[in-house]
Each structure stands twice: as structure tokens, then as C-alpha cells.
Motif scaffolding. Structure first.
Motif, PDB file in Angstrom:
ATOM      1  N   PHE A  80      -5.192 -40.483  -2.464  1.00 38.12           N
ATOM      2  CA  PHE A  80      -6.048 -39.901  -1.432  1.00 38.12           C
ATOM      3  C   PHE A  80      -5.929 -40.825  -0.229  1.00 38.12           C
ATOM      4  O   PHE A  80      -6.375 -41.971  -0.287  1.00 38.12           O
ATOM      5  N   LYS A  90      -5.116 -44.579  -0.593  1.00 37.97           N
ATOM      6  CA  LYS A  90      -5.620 -45.070  -1.882  1.00 37.97           C
ATOM      7  C   LYS A  90      -4.889 -44.388  -3.035  1.00 37.97           C
ATOM      8  O   LYS A  90      -5.010 -43.163  -3.221  1.00 37.97           O
ATOM      9  N   ILE A 148      -4.487 -43.335  -6.671  1.00 38.90           N
ATOM     10  CA  ILE A 148      -5.395 -43.162  -7.816  1.00 38.90           C
ATOM     11  C   ILE A 148      -4.586 -43.063  -9.118  1.00 38.90           C
ATOM     12  O   ILE A 148      -4.859 -43.761 -10.079  1.00 38.90           O
ATOM     13  N   ASN A 197     -15.571 -45.599 -14.283  1.00 36.08           N
ATOM     14  CA  ASN A 197     -15.918 -44.741 -13.147  1.00 36.08           C
ATOM     15  C   ASN A 197     -14.865 -44.901 -12.065  1.00 36.08           C
ATOM     16  O   ASN A 197     -14.493 -46.033 -11.737  1.00 36.08           O
ATOM     17  N   GLY A 198     -14.393 -43.775 -11.556  1.00 34.71           N
ATOM     18  CA  GLY A 198     -13.423 -43.825 -10.462  1.00 34.71           C
ATOM     19  C   GLY A 198     -11.989 -44.071 -10.905  1.00 34.71           C
ATOM     20  O   GLY A 198     -11.089 -44.216 -10.076  1.00 34.71           O
ATOM     21  N   ALA A 199     -11.733 -44.068 -12.218  1.00 39.26           N
ATOM     22  CA  ALA A 199     -10.372 -44.340 -12.720  1.00 39.26           C
ATOM     23  C   ALA A 199      -9.402 -43.203 -12.375  1.00 39.26           C
ATOM     24  O   ALA A 199      -8.195 -43.424 -12.252  1.00 39.26           O
ATOM     25  N   GLY A 200      -9.946 -41.977 -12.249  1.00 39.27           N
ATOM     26  CA  GLY A 200      -9.081 -40.841 -11.916  1.00 39.27           C
ATOM     27  C   GLY A 200      -9.058 -39.766 -12.992  1.00 39.27           C
ATOM     28  O   GLY A 200      -8.158 -38.921 -13.015  1.00 39.27           O
ATOM     29  N   LYS A 201     -10.094 -39.738 -13.840  1.00 36.68           N
ATOM     30  CA  LYS A 201     -10.134 -38.750 -14.928  1.00 36.68           C
ATOM     31  C   LYS A 201     -10.297 -37.329 -14.362  1.00 36.68           C
ATOM     32  O   LYS A 201      -9.550 -36.420 -14.715  1.00 36.68           O
ATOM     33  N   THR A 202     -11.297 -37.165 -13.472  1.00 33.71           N
ATOM     34  CA  THR A 202     -11.526 -35.831 -12.902  1.00 33.71           C
ATOM     35  C   THR A 202     -10.309 -35.388 -12.095  1.00 33.71           C
ATOM     36  O   THR A 202      -9.896 -34.223 -12.150  1.00 33.71           O
ATOM     37  N   THR A 203      -9.719 -36.326 -11.364  1.00 34.75           N
ATOM     38  CA  THR A 203      -8.515 -36.009 -10.573  1.00 34.75           C
ATOM     39  C   THR A 203      -7.430 -35.458 -11.498  1.00 34.75           C
ATOM     40  O   THR A 203      -6.813 -34.416 -11.212  1.00 34.75           O
ATOM     41  N   GLU A 237     -16.617 -35.391 -18.670  1.00 34.65           N
ATOM     42  CA  GLU A 237     -17.806 -36.231 -18.884  1.00 34.65           C
ATOM     43  C   GLU A 237     -19.003 -35.404 -19.362  1.00 34.65           C
ATOM     44  O   GLU A 237     -20.076 -35.457 -18.745  1.00 34.65           O
TER      45      GLU A 237
HETATM   46  N1  LIG Z   1     -11.009 -35.345  -2.577  1.00 33.48           N
HETATM   47  C1  LIG Z   1     -11.024 -36.670  -2.553  1.00 33.48           C
HETATM   48  N2  LIG Z   1     -10.806 -37.364  -1.422  1.00 33.48           N
HETATM   49  C2  LIG Z   1     -10.808 -38.712  -1.400  1.00 33.48           C
HETATM   50  N3  LIG Z   1     -11.015 -39.485  -2.483  1.00 33.48           N
HETATM   51  C3  LIG Z   1     -11.229 -38.847  -3.653  1.00 33.48           C
HETATM   52  C4  LIG Z   1     -11.251 -37.416  -3.758  1.00 33.48           C
HETATM   53  N4  LIG Z   1     -11.480 -37.087  -5.052  1.00 33.48           N
HETATM   54  C5  LIG Z   1     -11.610 -38.260  -5.723  1.00 33.48           C
HETATM   55  N5  LIG Z   1     -11.456 -39.300  -4.881  1.00 33.48           N
HETATM   56  C6  LIG Z   1     -11.504 -40.724  -5.259  1.00 33.48           C
HETATM   57  O1  LIG Z   1     -10.574 -40.922  -6.306  1.00 33.48           O
HETATM   58  C7  LIG Z   1     -11.071 -41.858  -7.249  1.00 33.48           C
HETATM   59  C8  LIG Z   1     -11.029 -41.247  -8.618  1.00 33.48           C
HETATM   60  O2  LIG Z   1     -12.008 -40.233  -8.705  1.00 33.48           O
HETATM   61  P1  LIG Z   1     -12.241 -39.377 -10.024  1.00 33.48           P
HETATM   62  O3  LIG Z   1     -13.428 -38.487  -9.764  1.00 33.48           O
HETATM   63  O4  LIG Z   1     -10.986 -38.732 -10.432  1.00 33.48           O
HETATM   64  O5  LIG Z   1     -12.615 -40.530 -11.066  1.00 33.48           O
HETATM   65  P2  LIG Z   1     -13.277 -40.408 -12.497  1.00 33.48           P
HETATM   66  O6  LIG Z   1     -12.468 -41.268 -13.424  1.00 33.48           O
HETATM   67  O7  LIG Z   1     -13.468 -38.986 -12.888  1.00 33.48           O
HETATM   68  O8  LIG Z   1     -14.659 -41.123 -12.244  1.00 33.48           O
HETATM   69  P3  LIG Z   1     -16.151 -40.823 -12.763  1.00 33.48           P
HETATM   70  O9  LIG Z   1     -16.201 -41.322 -14.177  1.00 33.48           O
HETATM   71  O10 LIG Z   1     -16.985 -41.634 -11.845  1.00 33.48           O
HETATM   72  O11 LIG Z   1     -16.384 -39.337 -12.644  1.00 33.48           O
HETATM   73  C9  LIG Z   1     -12.457 -42.249  -6.762  1.00 33.48           C
HETATM   74  O12 LIG Z   1     -12.340 -43.464  -6.069  1.00 33.48           O
HETATM   75  C10 LIG Z   1     -12.842 -41.126  -5.846  1.00 33.48           C
HETATM   76  O13 LIG Z   1     -13.701 -41.590  -4.843  1.00 33.48           O
END
Ligand SMILES: Nc1ncnc2c1ncn2[C@@H]1O[C@H](COP(=O)(O)OP(=O)(O)OP(=O)(O)O)[C@@H](O)[C@H]1O
Length: 303
Positions: free
Chosen positions: A13, A16, A18, A38-44, A159
Motif C-alpha cells: 500500500f 509500505k 505488506i 495485528n497488521g501482519a496482512g491476514k485480511t489483505t 478473525e
Molecule cells: N486499503 C488500504 N490502504 C492502506 N493501507 C492498508 C489498506 N488495507 C490495509 N492496510 C494496511 O496493511 C496492513 C495490513 O492490514 P491487514 O488488515 O491485512 O492486517 P491483519 O493481519 O488482518 O491485521 P488485524 O489482525 O489487525 O486485522 C496494516 O498496516 C493496514 O493498515
């Protein structure tokens, strides 16, 4: 066969990064834990699997078909439970499921039977309670019912237990466990005890890479070592024992009369400790051996 295969996925992103070369596969029928801080990139990653987000590089294969960003063809195999599912609060569970069934084009003859079946699976009463009166756990279970309505081969849950209390988590995890063998489940979480409770496989995402993946039972045996805890009766015994074993300071922790000793790779420790206790003529209050847990594997993977 694999339900999902991810090859060399990259996603940034802005500046950054991910996901930086993420690869793993999810065998059909497994309950697969996708672990990361948190923020590792699972949802991504999950959004890329669903074709909702475009990757910069790499490919995702679902049931043998390549996922294309913006096209939902492979999503016919998938049910998705987002981290915070949203509903129309003025509807009952059945009304909401009827709406979902109508939108997804389910045959009319199937709708009522299928709704009764999923409500039964997620243990929600088929009554006149409006969704606004539901607890968080009930909403999460309704989200699961929505995701399962079309009998997906693959269920992706983002989650799902993070916001639930222990009872709600247990109820939800029991439902996931009941799907074993019928549905492939990908379940993201940073709660390792939840993953350990229901998943048979795991992938640990850290610093944009999969640090470890595989069967949990194999990983706990190969990636980590046992821990021993000895409770002594007095400090004289502790000191005598430490002199006898000659343990290096980095391999144990002392908390008053308790020693926690970490086994080193390739050096079975249990018999040696017992022999040293015997040579020192010490009878400890307690001697315990702990098998490696997923938490040990995780902590080692993110070192
Ligand atoms: N659309 C976006 N634009 C910019 N940054 C993003 C976007 N979507 C996610 N991020 C960033 O990417 C990183 C990974 O986010 P993601 O939601 O995939 O993590 P996660 O492992 O699911 O975390 P969590 O357990 O907190 O839900 C985070 O730093 C988030 O801020």
C-alpha cells in the motif's frame, strides 16, 4: 488436492510493503489457521483470495481455478465471514437469511429447508427475535450461517473469535470443529489457543512472509522443544542442583524455588535432569514436563 494455493503473492500500500512473496496451500477438508500479529496482512491476503483486492504480483488458485481481481467466478466455491459482519437490525435471522438466499439466486424450493439447516448448525433459535437484540456471539454465528447458506466448499473466516467472550468463542469454535472433513475452513486469528483448539494446519505470517506452515502436530514436534519445570523445597536444593547440572544461564529461568528449563535442539533433557536430581539426592516438590505448544512455534517463528 488443495482447495487454495497461493504462489509468490506481493502487495504494497503506497511505499509500505505488506505481503512480500507469500506462498502457502490449504489442503481440501482441512481446518487451516492463518496466524499473524495485528497488521501482519491476514485480511489483505483473504481479500486477494476473494478477488476483492488486486495483488501486485503472484497468483491465487481456488479449486484449480485462478482468481481474477474483480471477477467473482471462484467465489461460488467460497463462503466468507468478515471480521465484523453487518446485518439489518430490524430483521429476524430467518428474514435476513431469506434476503441473502434471494440475492444469491437460491432455488425457492430449497430456501426454507436450507435456512432451517444452517440455523440449526450455528445453534440459533428460529424465532421472532430481531437481530438488534442479538449478542456479539449470536451475530458472529448468524454471520457464519450466512456464509454457509450456499453450502460452500471453502469457508473463510476473518478473525471470527477476536471480539467474543470465552463462552461465545467456545460456541463458535465448536461449530467450526463440526465442519471438519465436510468444508475446508480458513480461519485467521492472533489467538493461538483458538487456532490450536480447532485447526489441524497453520501458516504463520510475519514480516510479509510465511515463516512457518504445515500440520500443527508436526510443527510442535519439529520446531520447538520441551520445557521442564522443577519446584524445589528450599533454596539450598536449587543451588545444589544448579551446581550439579552446570546448566548454562541462557537455558533456564529461576523464579524463587522454581526452575524452568528449556530443552535445546537435539539434546533430550528429561532423563538428564532426573539423573542429576538423583545424584544430588534431591526430592523436588514437583517435576513437570510441558510439550511444545503452538505459542512456542509462533514465538520461535517471529524471532
Ligand atoms: N486499503 C488500504 N490502504 C492502506 N493501507 C492498508 C489498506 N488495507 C490495509 N492496510 C494496511 O496493511 C496492513 C495490513 O492490514 P491487514 O488488515 O491485512 O492486517 P491483519 O493481519 O488482518 O491485521 P488485524 O489482525 O489487525 O486485522 C496494516 O498496516 C493496514 O493498515
Amino acid at each position: 488436492m488443495n482447495a487454495v494455493t497461493i504462489n509468490h503473492l506481493k502487495k504494497s500500500f503506497g511505499s509500505k510493503s505488506i505481503l512480500n512473496d507469500v506462498s502457502f496451500s490449504v489442503p481440501q477438508g482441512s481446518i487451516f489457521g492463518f496466524v499473524g500479529e495485528n497488521g501482519a496482512g491476514k485480511t489483505t491476503t483473504m481479500k486477494i483470495i476473494l478477488g476483492l483486492l488486486e495483488s501486485d504480483q503472484g497468483e491465487v488458485i481456488v479449486n484449480g481455478q485462478q482468481v481474477r481481481y474483480g471477477r467473482s467466478l471462484t467465489n461460488r466455491f467460497i463462503g466468507y465471514l468478515p471480521d465484523v459482519p453487518a446485518f439489518y437490525p430490524y430483521m429476524t435471522a430467518r428474514q435476513y437469511l431469506q434476503l441473502t438466499a434471494a440475492i444469491s439466486g437460491m432455488a425457492h424450493t430449497q430456501i426454507d429447508r436450507r435456512i432451517s439447516s444452517v440455523l440449526n448448525t450455528v445453534q440459533l433459535k428460529d424465532d421472532l427475535t430481531k437481530i438488534r437484540g442479538y449478542s456479539r456471539g449470536m451475530k458472529q454465528r448468524l454471520g457464519m450461517a450466512v456464509a454457509m447458506l450456499n453450502q460452500p466448499q471453502i469457508l473463510i473466516c476473518d478473525e471470527p473469535t477476536s471480539a467474543l467472550d470465552p463462552l461465545g468463542r467456545k460456541a463458535f469454535l465448536d461449530i467450526l470443529a463440526s465442519l471438519r472433513g465436510q468444508t475446508t475452513v480458513i480461519f485467521s486469528s492472533h489467538i493461538l489457543s483458538d487456532i490450536e483448539r480447532v485447526c489441524d494446519r497453520v501458516a504463520i505470517l510475519h514480516n510479509g512472509h510465511i515463516q512457518v506452515s504445515g500440520k500443527i502436530s508436526t510443527l510442535t514436534q519439529t520446531h520447538s522443544n520441551k520445557t521442564f519445570q522443577i519446584d524445589f523445597v528450599n533454596s539450598t536444593d536449587v543451588n545444589k542442583f544448579l551446581v550439579q547440572t552446570g546448566l548454562s544461564k541462557t537455558t533456564y529461568k529461576q523464579d524463587q524455588l522454581t526452575l524452568t528449563i528449556y530443552e535445546q535442539p537435539g539434546q533430550p533433557l528429561g532423563e538428564l535432569l532426573l539423573a542429576d536430581l538423583s545424584k544430588s539426592r534431591i526430592v523436588p516438590k514437583q517435576f513437570q514436563q510441558f510439550e511444545p505448544s503452538l505459542e512456542d512455534v509462533f514465538l520461535e517463528a517471529i524471532k
